[in-house]
Write an enzyme that holds these catalytic residues in place. Sequence first.
Site, PDB file in Angstrom:
ATOM      1  CD  GLU A   1       9.359   1.301   6.717  1.00 38.75           C
ATOM      2  OE1 GLU A   1       9.859   0.157   6.769  1.00 38.75           O
ATOM      3  OE2 GLU A   1       9.999   2.311   6.386  1.00 38.75           O
TER       4      GLU A   1
ATOM      5  CG  HIS B   1      11.715  -0.584   0.554  1.00 35.49           C
ATOM      6  ND1 HIS B   1      12.716   0.206   0.038  1.00 35.49           N
ATOM      7  CD2 HIS B   1      11.793  -0.445   1.901  1.00 35.49           C
ATOM      8  CE1 HIS B   1      13.374   0.772   1.024  1.00 35.49           C
ATOM      9  NE2 HIS B   1      12.848   0.399   2.165  1.00 35.49           N
TER      10      HIS B   1
ATOM     11  CD  GLU C   1       9.363  -3.988   7.253  1.00 37.88           C
ATOM     12  OE1 GLU C   1       9.457  -2.756   7.170  1.00 37.88           O
ATOM     13  OE2 GLU C   1       9.692  -4.759   6.315  1.00 37.88           O
TER      14      GLU C   1
ATOM     15  CG  ASP D   1       8.494  -1.525   3.095  1.00 41.48           C
ATOM     16  OD1 ASP D   1       8.878  -0.861   4.062  1.00 41.48           O
ATOM     17  OD2 ASP D   1       9.081  -2.561   2.701  1.00 41.48           O
TER      18      ASP D   1
ATOM     19  CG  ASP E   1      16.761  -8.981   4.885  1.00 38.75           C
ATOM     20  OD1 ASP E   1      15.643  -8.458   4.773  1.00 38.75           O
ATOM     21  OD2 ASP E   1      17.834  -8.357   4.711  1.00 38.75           O
TER      22      ASP E   1
ATOM     23  CG  HIS F   1      13.433  -6.392   6.404  1.00 39.88           C
ATOM     24  ND1 HIS F   1      14.412  -6.158   5.468  1.00 39.88           N
ATOM     25  CD2 HIS F   1      12.869  -5.181   6.675  1.00 39.88           C
ATOM     26  CE1 HIS F   1      14.464  -4.865   5.204  1.00 39.88           C
ATOM     27  NE2 HIS F   1      13.532  -4.251   5.913  1.00 39.88           N
ATOM     28  NE  ARG F   2      12.752  -3.832   2.534  1.00 41.59           N
ATOM     29  CZ  ARG F   2      13.777  -3.214   2.003  1.00 41.59           C
ATOM     30  NH1 ARG F   2      14.226  -3.596   0.821  1.00 41.59           N
ATOM     31  NH2 ARG F   2      14.355  -2.201   2.604  1.00 41.59           N
TER      32      ARG F   2
ATOM     33  CE  LYS G   1       9.977   2.990   2.574  1.00 40.84           C
ATOM     34  NZ  LYS G   1      11.029   2.727   3.608  1.00 40.84           N
TER      35      LYS G   1
HETATM   36  O1  G3P Z   1      11.027  -1.649   9.189  1.00 40.63           O
HETATM   37  C1  G3P Z   1      12.358  -1.970   9.177  1.00 40.63           C
HETATM   38  C2  G3P Z   1      13.053  -1.518   7.941  1.00 40.63           C
HETATM   39  O2  G3P Z   1      12.294  -1.917   6.842  1.00 40.63           O
HETATM   40  C3  G3P Z   1      13.279  -0.043   7.904  1.00 40.63           C
HETATM   41  O3  G3P Z   1      14.106   0.351   6.879  1.00 40.63           O
HETATM   42  O4  G3P Z   1      14.650   1.163   4.640  1.00 40.63           O
HETATM   43  O5  G3P Z   1      13.910  -1.162   4.949  1.00 40.63           O
HETATM   44  O6  G3P Z   1      12.301   0.702   5.180  1.00 40.63           O
HETATM   45  P1  G3P Z   1      13.729   0.266   5.349  1.00 40.63           P
END
Ligand code: G3P
Length: 240
Positions: free
Chosen positions: A109, A49, A34, A36, A229, A7-8, A111
Amino acid sequence: MTYIFGHRGSAGTHPENTMISFQETERAGADGIELDVQLTKDGEVIIIHDEKVDRTTDGKGYINNLLLKDIKKLNAGAKFQNGQFKAEIPTLNEFFEWFKGTNLFVNIEFKTKSISNYELEEKTVAMVKKNKLEERVIFSSFNHYSLVYCYRLAPEIETAPLYAEGLFMPWIYAQSIRAKGIHPNYRVIPDELITLSQNHGIKVRPYTVNQDEDIKRFLNCNTHAIITDFPKKAKELKTV
Ligand code: G3P
């Protein structure tokens, strides 16, 4: 087999959405990253993000009010673990230059707000195609209009809606927007819905799965992937 997506990058151990975090994810032996994306004032696709740079960098302001050249001066490691890592905010182009040499998948992702002119989606799809990465990219967003727009532009690239509240028969919803997967908050996806969704051909990748017992639950019910994470820890739990 459950894939591990960082995640990130590896946001639990390295500054989120930076190249060092992505490189750590690969080192951890994860299967995917993953990240953003957003647009700068001058229309560059960058990896970050929040709508503002304040939480993660030593700067201030809304990204859509800042030029890339000024964003590049910021330290994206400034607010993580007493600033022990120094890192730039990467552009998506810079990321792809590195990513092309790996075997990873990437979940991008968007945003995007509910009202969008789709510039971010168009530029991102064009970059994916230019780099011939269609097979290794999954688009996700809480804005499902973004995903339908991408599907129309590039039906060969997988899409997966993000959601945070329980959905009734989520595989039906996914199919209705031509998505191949769903990315639910891990708290709103019981085991039986994972099985049913996947039996209907919809891949389930819950976020953000960080606790050992949650990671084990998703591994045990053969969830397609988890977004965590802590990719190194998740990878270790997978081999136990
Ligand atoms: O893609 C999973 C997660 O990143 C979604 O929530 O708020 O971290 O963008 P958020």
